[in-house]
Design a protein around this motif. Structure first.
Motif, short mmCIF file in Angstrom:
data_model
loop_
_atom_site.label_atom_id
_atom_site.label_comp_id
_atom_site.label_asym_id
_atom_site.label_seq_id
_atom_site.Cartn_x
_atom_site.Cartn_y
_atom_site.Cartn_z
N GLY B 334 -75.46 -84.66 -59.26
CA GLY B 334 -75.66 -85.97 -59.84
C GLY B 334 -77.14 -86.11 -60.14
O GLY B 334 -77.99 -85.88 -59.28
N LYS B 335 -77.46 -86.47 -61.38
CA LYS B 335 -78.88 -86.61 -61.71
C LYS B 335 -79.13 -87.95 -62.38
O LYS B 335 -78.52 -88.27 -63.40
CB LYS B 335 -79.31 -85.44 -62.63
CG LYS B 335 -80.74 -85.56 -63.12
CD LYS B 335 -81.48 -84.22 -63.03
CE LYS B 335 -82.98 -84.41 -62.85
NZ LYS B 335 -83.76 -84.45 -64.05
N ILE B 336 -80.01 -88.73 -61.79
CA ILE B 336 -80.37 -90.00 -62.40
C ILE B 336 -81.80 -89.89 -62.92
O ILE B 336 -82.74 -89.65 -62.16
CB ILE B 336 -80.26 -91.17 -61.40
CG1 ILE B 336 -78.82 -91.25 -60.85
CG2 ILE B 336 -80.64 -92.49 -62.08
CD1 ILE B 336 -78.59 -92.41 -59.89
N GLU B 337 -81.95 -90.02 -64.23
CA GLU B 337 -83.26 -89.84 -64.85
C GLU B 337 -84.10 -91.10 -64.69
O GLU B 337 -83.59 -92.19 -64.47
CB GLU B 337 -83.09 -89.54 -66.35
CG GLU B 337 -82.18 -88.37 -66.66
CD GLU B 337 -82.82 -87.02 -66.32
OE1 GLU B 337 -84.05 -86.95 -66.15
OE2 GLU B 337 -82.05 -86.03 -66.23
N HIS B 338 -85.40 -90.90 -64.85
CA HIS B 338 -86.33 -92.01 -64.78
C HIS B 338 -85.97 -93.05 -65.84
O HIS B 338 -85.71 -92.71 -66.99
CB HIS B 338 -87.76 -91.50 -65.00
CG HIS B 338 -88.78 -92.58 -64.87
ND1 HIS B 338 -89.02 -93.22 -63.68
CD2 HIS B 338 -89.60 -93.15 -65.78
CE1 HIS B 338 -89.95 -94.14 -63.86
NE2 HIS B 338 -90.32 -94.12 -65.13
N GLY B 339 -85.89 -94.31 -65.44
CA GLY B 339 -85.57 -95.36 -66.41
C GLY B 339 -84.11 -95.79 -66.37
O GLY B 339 -83.75 -96.83 -66.90
N ALA B 340 -83.27 -95.00 -65.71
CA ALA B 340 -81.84 -95.34 -65.64
C ALA B 340 -81.62 -96.32 -64.49
O ALA B 340 -80.89 -96.05 -63.54
CB ALA B 340 -81.01 -94.08 -65.45
N THR B 341 -82.27 -97.47 -64.60
CA THR B 341 -82.23 -98.42 -63.49
C THR B 341 -80.82 -98.96 -63.26
O THR B 341 -80.00 -99.00 -64.15
CB THR B 341 -83.16 -99.62 -63.77
OG1 THR B 341 -82.86 -100.11 -65.06
CG2 THR B 341 -84.62 -99.22 -63.71
N ASP B 369 -84.68 -89.60 -60.11
CA ASP B 369 -86.04 -89.88 -60.57
C ASP B 369 -86.26 -91.36 -60.83
O ASP B 369 -87.06 -91.73 -61.68
CB ASP B 369 -86.33 -89.09 -61.86
CG ASP B 369 -86.47 -87.61 -61.57
OD1 ASP B 369 -86.82 -87.27 -60.42
OD2 ASP B 369 -86.21 -86.79 -62.47
N GLU B 370 -85.49 -92.19 -60.18
CA GLU B 370 -85.60 -93.63 -60.42
C GLU B 370 -85.36 -94.32 -59.07
O GLU B 370 -84.51 -93.88 -58.31
CB GLU B 370 -84.54 -94.04 -61.47
CG GLU B 370 -84.44 -95.51 -61.75
CD GLU B 370 -85.75 -96.11 -62.24
OE1 GLU B 370 -86.32 -95.59 -63.22
OE2 GLU B 370 -86.22 -97.09 -61.61
N ASP B 371 -86.11 -95.40 -58.82
CA ASP B 371 -85.99 -96.06 -57.51
C ASP B 371 -84.81 -97.01 -57.41
O ASP B 371 -84.10 -97.04 -56.43
CB ASP B 371 -87.28 -96.85 -57.20
CG ASP B 371 -88.45 -95.90 -57.02
OD1 ASP B 371 -88.20 -94.77 -56.56
OD2 ASP B 371 -89.58 -96.30 -57.35
N ASP B 372 -84.60 -97.75 -58.49
CA ASP B 372 -83.66 -98.86 -58.43
C ASP B 372 -82.23 -98.39 -58.73
O ASP B 372 -81.65 -98.74 -59.75
CB ASP B 372 -84.12 -99.92 -59.45
CG ASP B 372 -83.26 -101.15 -59.38
OD1 ASP B 372 -82.50 -101.29 -58.41
OD2 ASP B 372 -83.34 -101.96 -60.32
N VAL B 373 -81.70 -97.55 -57.84
CA VAL B 373 -80.36 -97.00 -58.08
C VAL B 373 -79.58 -96.93 -56.76
O VAL B 373 -80.15 -97.12 -55.68
CB VAL B 373 -80.44 -95.56 -58.66
CG1 VAL B 373 -81.15 -95.55 -60.00
CG2 VAL B 373 -81.11 -94.62 -57.67
#
Ligand SMILES: Nc1ncnc2c1ncn2[C@@H]1O[C@H](COP(=O)(O)OP(=O)(O)OP(=O)(O)O)[C@@H](O)[C@H]1O
Ligand SMILES: [Mg+2]
Lengths: 262, 436
Positions: B334-341, B369-373
């Motif tokens: 699972g990969k969450i990219e920066h900006g995918a809040t 790569d994103e905090d709000d997840v």
């Protein structure tokens, strides 16, 4: 011929090299209801598990027979097909397998190949028993025991009992966790089974179950043995007075004390 | 050590093949460039599985026209099982070896602009449309040596196109039947769902080459435009002689959904990648896969969902049963990219081992790569629970029957997601056959 006979003689059972049962004698015949009571940890579930063939319990001495056949020689499934049933204290959850699919497989397991229960007949009888036990129809399509409440699991065990119609059933704390209504319903189901061809061993801590299901015999287990047997009045006295008087009467010491004295 | 196999195909062969099939110029060029690249590109590197001595490059690519299929009665029983008994034979494509042997699409769907045809016809009749999507944004020609080889030598496949705002209720079904045992299959499935449309597509791969060795190099590309929904079901059932590389990718735009239900039942060595890109905000995907490994086969499955859009939702579910000396790796990424809040990534991989000699691994990987997840994962490798067996057997079920119930129950969360009932039943039978 009337009912089957389950005979337990001088049964010794160990779990992980610790001896739990130290010589149990007990006979249950078709038509008889027996209750087993006793303090926590005295070996009641161990007895039930050993009779059914739980893989963790090792029988080190003694015999178990059903109508003279050596039960200890049988695999778990053979014991069931021979006529034994155990309603477990903690039934397993089987994810992905619906209660009705499972029940149909279990019913067919007892029948000859080519003589499987017709689907319509199965559904009809299942509906009837669900109704009798006041169980929501949708339980049949839910995965077996998965996410069931404690009470639902117990009802489901009785549903299986009624569907599988064994000769001898052992019910391990079938009343624990039940509310009053559920207790009545479950008792109603068990009483419906009563016949000359059905014998039952009911493990319980509470007289209140025995108010609904009158036992013919009551046994008390302590420290891995049946230490006292009697009629329904014995259960009432236990309810009122606890177990101390039996210990005194029979000169039983608590195990830790006994070890210290030894 | 890497095996330095010189590819047994040259530019002349490929140009002749392309010409033979009347392909548009762009396709001939793409093939030719791909072949050029193939020699220098690396093989894919599936995590924890060594494939350096698997044969992916040496195979027959000869083409002979197979007979058309006029009615289902002509099919072998094994194949018939994939259809509902009184199926209309509509919305069905059957590819026999490399030949489009049967193809039907209801008049209604044709009138509404749906395309469901073999990839070569599609290239002729809808050249620009196919060119726009073919190996550009989902699977790149130069991703690795095998994708390049696929592009150079693609020899079968199907194109599905669903116009804007059209909801197709009945599933489209494709059957890729490798009747001959010698020829390789480089199959390409392209599914395009325009804005606001929805479609269910189910495919089956079948071959019979238990001993003859060959190769399957498969690519699927799925495009779900804004607010489109694609449900993609598959049962892969190549025989033991086929070494398979299968690369299925999806690209989901805003509010779009791509759900995969993959029954990966090959008997040969297999590397499978299933990767979904959630590009648009609020896109979501479920990637569910089951596999049964048996015999000596080695398999590697990667399910990955990469989230770029905000508030995207991803769920990966893998279930595997291993028996005999089979060895399988399940990678869930699972990969969450920066900006995918405000995105969510969940995964669960479970492997059930039925024998001492088999090997199964579940590797849960979360790259964020994103905090709000929010994210979560669960993975386990274990044996059949003896207490479950005891419980079931205490009701009279024989050991084998009890185990069968536990296994089917274990695989049910994925199997139940296969869209067509007959295919679901077929998958259940294949599972049964592989387990016993
Ligand atoms: N796996 C195990 N290892 C060691 N001891 C065990 C194990 N399982 C059970 N025992 C012990 O065996 C004894 C008897 O347990 P059993 O479950 O038969 O009691 P019980 O009479 O049914 O009690 P309860 O009324 O609480 O249900 C207990 O002391 C218990 O701790
Ligand atoms: Mg107990």
């Amino acid at each position: 011929m009337s009912g089957s006979v389950l005979e337990v003689k001088n049964l010794h059972v160990s779990i992980e090299d610790k001896e739990i049962l130290k010589g149990v004698d007990l006979t249950v015949k078709g038509g008889e209801f027996h209750a087993i009571m006793g303090p926590n940890g005295t070996g009641k579930s161990t007895l039930a598990s050993a009779i059914m063939g739980h893989p963790k319990y090792e029988v080190t001495e003694g015999t178990i027979t059903l109508d003279g056949e050596d039960v200890l020689e049988m695999e778990v499934d053979e014991r069931a097909r021979a006529g034994l049933f155990l309603a477990m204290q903690y039934p397993s959850e089987i994810s992905g397998v619906t209660t009705s699919d499972f029940l149909r497989s279990a019913i067919n397991a007892k029948r000859e190949e080519g003589d499987e229960i017709p689907l319509m007949k199965f559904i009809k009888e299942l509906d009837k028993d669900l109704d009798y036990l006041d169980i929501d129809q949708n339980m049949a399509t839910r995965y077996l025991n998965e996410g069931f409440s404690g009470g639902e699991k117990k009802r489901n065990e009785i549903l299986q009992l009624m569907q599988l119609k064994p000769d001898i059933a052992i019910l391990d704390e079938i009343d624990s966790g039940l509310d009053i209504d559920a207790l009545k319903v479950v008792s109603k189901g068990i009483n419906k089974m009563r016949s000359d061809n059905f014998g039952c061993l009911i493990i319980t801590h509470y007289q209140r179950l025995l108010n609904y299901i009158t036992p013919d015999f009551v046994h008390v287990m302590m420290q891995g043995r049946v230490v006292k047997s009697g009629g329904p009045e014995l259960a009432k006295r236990l309810e009122a007075e606890g177990y101390e008087w039996i210990k005194e009467e029979l000169g039983i010491e608590d195990e830790e004390t006994a070890e210290q004295n030894a | 050590m890497t095996v330095e196999t010189k590819l047994p195909f040259n530019q002349e062969y490929i140009q002749a093949f392309s010409k033979d099939r009347n392909e548009p110029g762009w396709m001939a060029t793409l093939r030719s460039k791909a072949l050029e690249m193939a020699d220098s590109l690396d093989m894919p590197k599936p995590d924890k599985t060594k494939i350096s001595n698997w044969n992916f490059t040496d195979f027959q690519h000869s083409y002979k026209e197979a007979a058309k299929i006029a009615s289902l009665d002509e099919l072998p029983e094994e194949l018939k099982a994939y259809f509902d008994k009184d199926a209309s034979m509509e919305n069905l494509y059957i590819q026999r070896n490399q030949t489009a042997a049967y193809n039907s699409l209801s008049q209604e769907l044709q009138d509404k602009g749906v395309i469901f045809t073999d990839i070569f016809t599609a290239m002729n009749e809808h050249s620009e449309l196919v060119e726009k999507y073919y190996m550009s944004d989902a699977v790149a020609v130069d991703q690795n040596r095998l994708t390049a080889l696929h592009a150079a030598l693609m020899n079968g496949g199907v194109f599905v196109y669903v116009p804007k705002n059209l909801q197709i209720e009945d599933p489209l079904q494709a059957i890729f039947w490798q009747e001959d045992t010698d020829s390789a299959l480089l199959n390409h499935v392209l599914v395009v769902a325009e804005e606001g449309s929805s479609v269910t597509y189910v495919e089956n791969y079948i071959s019979h080459n238990d001993t003859e060795e060959t190769v399957a190099n498969l690519v699927t590309e799925v495009f779900a435009h804004d607010n489109a929904q694609v449900a993609y079901g598959a049962v892969d059932n190549f025989a033991a002689g086929t070494t398979t590389y299968v690369n299925r990718r999806g690209v989901a735009q805003r509010d779009a959904q791509i759900n995969w239900a993959l029954g990966q039942m090959n008997d040969g060595n297999t590397v499978s990648e299933n990767i979904t890109y959630l590009l648009g905000d609020n896109a979501n995907s479920e990637a569910k896969a089951v596999s049964v490994g048996r015999g000596k086969q080695t398999q590697n499955f990667t399910s990955s969902i990469r989230q770029f859009g905000k508030e995207t939702d991803a769920y990966i579910l893998q279930r595997g049963v291993m028996k005999g000396g089979a060895s399988t790796i399940f990678n869930a990424i699972g990969k969450i990219e920066h900006g995918a809040t405000k995105s969510n990534s969940e995964q669960e991989s479970r492997v059930l081992m039925l024998s001492e000699k088999s090997r199964g691994d579940a590797n849960p990987i979360l790259l964020i790569d994103e905090d709000d997840v929010t994210a979560g994962h669960a993975a386990s490798v274990g044996r059949v629970d003896p207490l479950q067996m005891y419980y079931l057997m205490s009701r009279g079920l024989e050991q084998e029957e009890a185990e069968r119930l536990v296994i089917h129950g274990f695989l049910a969360p994925v199997v139940s997601q296969i869209p067509i009932e007959s295919v679901r039943k077929q998958l259940t039978q294949v599972i049964e056959r592989k387990v016993y």
